[in-house]
Scaffold this active site. Structure first.
Site, PDB file in Angstrom:
ATOM      1  N   CYS A   1       0.835  -1.206   0.000  1.00  0.00           N
ATOM      2  CA  CYS A   1       0.000   0.000   0.000  1.00  0.00           C
ATOM      3  C   CYS A   1       0.871   1.257   0.000  1.00  0.00           C
ATOM      4  O   CYS A   1       1.544   1.546  -0.971  1.00  0.00           O
ATOM      5  CB  CYS A   1      -0.966  -0.053   1.187  1.00  0.00           C
ATOM      6  SG  CYS A   1      -2.320   1.110   1.048  1.00  0.00           S
TER       7      CYS A   1
ATOM      8  N   HIS B   1      -3.532  -5.563   0.911  1.00  0.00           N
ATOM      9  CA  HIS B   1      -2.873  -5.820   2.197  1.00  0.00           C
ATOM     10  C   HIS B   1      -2.860  -7.310   2.547  1.00  0.00           C
ATOM     11  O   HIS B   1      -3.753  -7.783   3.253  1.00  0.00           O
ATOM     12  CB  HIS B   1      -3.630  -5.080   3.315  1.00  0.00           C
ATOM     13  CG  HIS B   1      -3.422  -3.606   3.310  1.00  0.00           C
ATOM     14  ND1 HIS B   1      -2.426  -2.984   4.034  1.00  0.00           N
ATOM     15  CD2 HIS B   1      -4.072  -2.615   2.662  1.00  0.00           C
ATOM     16  CE1 HIS B   1      -2.469  -1.670   3.849  1.00  0.00           C
ATOM     17  NE2 HIS B   1      -3.460  -1.424   3.016  1.00  0.00           N
TER      18      HIS B   1
ATOM     19  N   GLU C   1      -1.118  -8.730   4.714  1.00  0.00           N
ATOM     20  CA  GLU C   1      -0.960  -8.898   6.170  1.00  0.00           C
ATOM     21  C   GLU C   1      -2.300  -8.764   6.890  1.00  0.00           C
ATOM     22  O   GLU C   1      -2.393  -9.077   8.076  1.00  0.00           O
ATOM     23  CB  GLU C   1       0.073  -7.880   6.703  1.00  0.00           C
ATOM     24  CG  GLU C   1      -0.447  -6.480   6.989  1.00  0.00           C
ATOM     25  CD  GLU C   1      -0.684  -5.636   5.749  1.00  0.00           C
ATOM     26  OE1 GLU C   1      -0.688  -6.156   4.627  1.00  0.00           O
ATOM     27  OE2 GLU C   1      -0.896  -4.404   5.910  1.00  0.00           O
TER      28      GLU C   1
END
Lengths: 88, 223
Positions: B86, B194, B196
């Site tokens: 990002c 994302h 994660e």
């Protein structure tokens, strides 16, 4: 000597400008007809200490290319005078 | 043990998610403050999401001048694995470590939603553990995520197999549905989604593991 400088940054031709397009679409509703090719951008105003106008312009052009604009998608131009801080 | 450094800029906000993802997958990880001038002992570096330096001027424009970026550029040039997620992707493009740029989303809205990604290349350090064509559900969370580049750069991307991930349904106006790209060598990767945040089915998806586990495995085999 201190020179008032304005740097203008706009998106390069061919790069989509959703902000400019949205503004352009809003104008007729407000009664502003015949306005086309709207491009959104940024302007920066500063005082630059240099020996002469050409020196101020050189410094402004360099900082515009290095920091104020992303040359991948944006053009920048610098001019001396007529900034928010005064007129040369 | 594989050791990952997660860089924190003033305004980063996904650093704990990135750190947690790495330790969950069995790696050692710690934070690197942006004013650090040297980085040593790391197998990989993550630039997390957020709003580095307030995203003032442009996302990533000021972060690229943070002292740590010189060390990261050296690390990348030496073949070190660098992953930008990002805002981290935006920083890597501004720093010239990845081609192209991220522009405001088409539609001018902040987008926070799950997306379906399609693995476009398995050559990069992030996608080595995936299968080409594989679909992954991973969320996005950004305002400036429309990938853009000039025609010459685009041709290079295709020729060198640098498009890593594409959106199945382009949410933001990215050129050619591009969600992530790598450098020519494949050791520097940036993506807007994302991974994660996709570590557990309890939170919607664990498809991020496919990417991040592969990332860690690629580092082990490189070491």
């Amino acid at each position: 000597m201190n020179f008032p400088v304005t740097v203008t940054v706009t998106l390069r031709e061919g790069i989509a400008d959703p902000e400019g397009a949205t503004i352009e679409r809003a104008l007729p509703a407000l009664g502003f007809e015949g306005v086309t090719h709207v491009r959104a951008g940024k302007s920066f105003h500063m005082m630059i200490d240099a020996v002469d106008e050409a020196g101020a312009l050189e410094k402004a052009t360099a900082l515009a290319q290095r920091l104020l604009s992303n040359p991948v998608i944006e053009n920048s131009s610098a001019r001396v005078g007529d900034s928010a801080w005064g007129v040369a | 043990m594989t050791k990952i450094g997660v860089v924190i800029f003033p305004g980063s906000n996904c650093e704990y998610d990135a750190l947690s993802a790495m330790t969950t997958l069995g790696a050692e990880a710690d934070f690197i403050w942006h004013s650090t001038e040297t980085i040593e002992g790391y197998d990989g570096i993550i630039l997390p999401g957020g709003f580095a330096h307030g995203d003032y001027l442009r996302p990533g424009a000021l972060a690229r001048f943070s002292p740590v970026m010189g060390a990261i550029a050296d690390f990348a040039k030496a073949g070190g694995a660098v992953l930008g997620i990002c805002n981290g992707f935006q920083v890597l493009t501004e720093a010239g470590l990845l081609p192209g740029a991220l522009q405001k989303n088409r539609g001018l809205t902040f987008l926070c939603q799950p997306t379906t990604l399609i693995v476009a290349s398995t050559r990069s350090v992030l996608t080595r553990g995936a299968v080409k064509g594989q679909e992954l559900s991973i969320p996005i969370n950004h305002f400036s995520g429309a990938y853009t580049c000039d025609d010459a750069t685009y041709e290079q991307l295709i020729e060198n197999d640098q498009v890593v991930l594409r959106y199945k349904d382009n949410p933001n106006g990215s050129r050619d549905d591009i969600a992530g790209v790598s450098n020519v060598e494949g050791n520097v990767v940036g993506l807007m989604p994302h991974p994660e945040r996709a570590m557990s089915t309890l939170l919607g998806s664990d498809d991020g593991r496919v990417l991040l586990e592969g990332f860690l495995r690629a580092l082990v085999s490189a070491a």
